[in-house]
Design an enzyme around this catalytic site. Structure first.
Site, PDB file in Angstrom:
ATOM      1  N   MET A  30      -5.575  -0.560 -86.776  1.00  0.00           N
ATOM      2  CA  MET A  30      -5.433   0.131 -85.495  1.00  0.00           C
ATOM      3  C   MET A  30      -6.807   0.590 -85.003  1.00  0.00           C
ATOM      4  O   MET A  30      -6.913   1.486 -84.167  1.00  0.00           O
ATOM      5  CB  MET A  30      -4.473   1.319 -85.622  1.00  0.00           C
ATOM      6  CG  MET A  30      -3.061   0.885 -86.038  1.00  0.00           C
ATOM      7  SD  MET A  30      -1.766   2.027 -85.540  1.00  0.00           S
ATOM      8  CE  MET A  30      -2.313   3.520 -86.356  1.00  0.00           C
ATOM      9  N   HIS A  37     -11.488   0.019 -94.182  1.00  0.00           N
ATOM     10  CA  HIS A  37     -11.162  -1.241 -93.507  1.00  0.00           C
ATOM     11  C   HIS A  37     -12.149  -2.339 -93.924  1.00  0.00           C
ATOM     12  O   HIS A  37     -11.764  -3.493 -94.113  1.00  0.00           O
ATOM     13  CB  HIS A  37     -11.236  -1.075 -91.992  1.00  0.00           C
ATOM     14  CG  HIS A  37     -10.257  -0.089 -91.428  1.00  0.00           C
ATOM     15  ND1 HIS A  37     -10.635   1.146 -90.976  1.00  0.00           N
ATOM     16  CD2 HIS A  37      -8.919  -0.172 -91.254  1.00  0.00           C
ATOM     17  CE1 HIS A  37      -9.574   1.795 -90.529  1.00  0.00           C
ATOM     18  NE2 HIS A  37      -8.511   1.027 -90.699  1.00  0.00           N
ATOM     19  N   SER A 186      -8.872   7.132 -90.583  1.00  0.00           N
ATOM     20  CA  SER A 186      -9.330   7.323 -89.198  1.00  0.00           C
ATOM     21  C   SER A 186      -9.017   8.737 -88.743  1.00  0.00           C
ATOM     22  O   SER A 186      -9.703   9.296 -87.886  1.00  0.00           O
ATOM     23  CB  SER A 186      -8.642   6.312 -88.290  1.00  0.00           C
ATOM     24  OG  SER A 186      -8.850   5.006 -88.787  1.00  0.00           O
TER      25      SER A 186
HETATM   26  O1  PAF Z   1      -2.209   0.601 -91.417  1.00  0.00           O
HETATM   27  C1  PAF Z   1      -2.361   0.444 -90.190  1.00  0.00           C
HETATM   28  O2  PAF Z   1      -3.463   0.573 -89.650  1.00  0.00           O
HETATM   29  C2  PAF Z   1      -1.154   0.099 -89.343  1.00  0.00           C
HETATM   30  O3  PAF Z   1      -0.020   0.762 -89.783  1.00  0.00           O
HETATM   31  C3  PAF Z   1      -0.905  -1.424 -89.219  1.00  0.00           C
HETATM   32  C4  PAF Z   1      -0.578  -2.037 -90.575  1.00  0.00           C
HETATM   33  C5  PAF Z   1      -2.127  -2.088 -88.638  1.00  0.00           C
HETATM   34  C6  PAF Z   1       0.281  -1.686 -88.306  1.00  0.00           C
HETATM   35  O4  PAF Z   1       0.076  -1.167 -87.034  1.00  0.00           O
END
Ligand code: PAF
Length: 281
Positions: A30, A37, A186
């Protein structure tokens, strides 16, 4: 790195990646990217020829009183990080592209969505299951990577993939932490300096409880002690501090198989979650 916003263009580019026999690893996000990430992207690069990442702030996984409107959005900075990390395609659709019939969750998450955040955030995992299934349809990855920080989400997605026979391997990547132990998220950006300091108690309390349980201590006692520490640090409310089966997420009172210790609690206006493995001797 190509940034794609149109579903037809994505289909063509994924076809092109697959045409030369290349495998695809997928990192859905997101945005508001942090080192957690980037650890997913690094692992993705080891597991496939091409890495596709997505940034989509999914409205259907936010509750009515949650932080959808203020969720941090910084696509240009995120894109630069993903490009430098070796991502081939960034899929960055808008809400109409992902939800042509309007933003609604159309998939009910399975048993793994019961309890824990399933109770505290009704409908959240239906939204996650819906968007992840759509992203898998579009990206058609061979492997997809998710952080263990969202441990229940990982279990929900594994169940989704099993139940729908989606041909993708799901890989969980260990939680990345700051030097003081706080899990990267985040949402940490919402914490004031004072709250950030107090928030360290979350991983510490979990670490102590996990060690006590692994050493043979009483589970209920260890959970109660962790809860009291969180209260003492100013967490309010504490949604849960609980021991669950590491695979099925069924609640556990005795450590007789691999387990996960999970907690969710609010620090100021920020809801934090964390979890640790707890293994029998
Ligand atoms: O973990 C996340 O950032 C969200 O829940 C995902 C898996 C991208 C789904 O929107």
């Amino acid at each position: 790195m190509q940034i794609i916003r149109d579903a037809d263009a994505l289909r063509r580019e994924i076809d092109a990646l697959k045409a030369d026999g290349g495998s695809i690893a997928f990192v859905p996000t997101m945005g508001a990217l942090h080192d957690g990430h980037l650890a997913l992207v690094a692992e993705a690069r080891l597991r496939a020829d091409h890495v596709v990442a997505s940034i989509f702030v999914n409205p259907t996984q936010f509750g009515a009183n949650e932080d959808l409107s203020v969720y941090p959005r910084r696509e240009a900075a995120d894109a630069a990080l993903l490009d430098a990390a070796g991502v081939a395609i960034l899929w960055a659709p808008d809400v109409e592209t992902m939800y042509p019939d309007g933003p609604a969750a159309t998939i009910r998450a399975g048993a793994a969505a019961q309890g824990l955040d399933g109770d505290s955030r009704p409908g959240h995992f239906d939204g996650v299951a819906t968007i992840v299934a759509r992203l898998f349809d579009q990206v058609r990855p061979d492997v997809a990577l998710f952080g263990e920080k969202d441990y229940q989400q990982l279990a929900v997605i594994r169940e989704l993939v099993r139940g729908r026979s989606i041909p993708v391997e799901i890989v969980g990547v260990p939680t990345q932490r700051d030097a003081d132990g706080l899990a990267l998220s985040s949402r940490n950006a919402y914490l004031s300096e004072e709250e950030r300091t107090a928030a360290r108690t979350l991983p510490r309390a979990l670490g102590e409880a996990a060690a006590a349980i692994e050493a043979g201590g009483d589970v209920a006692e260890a959970l109660e002690k962790a809860r009291a520490r969180l209260e003492g640090a100013g967490f309010d409310p504490i949604d849960y501090v609980a021991l669950h089966d590491a695979e099925t997420l069924a609640p556990m009172n005795v450590l007789d198989r691999p387990a996960r210790l999970l907690a969710a609690a609010r620090m100021g206006r920020t809801r934090l979650i964390d979890n640790l493995p707890v293994n029998p001797a």
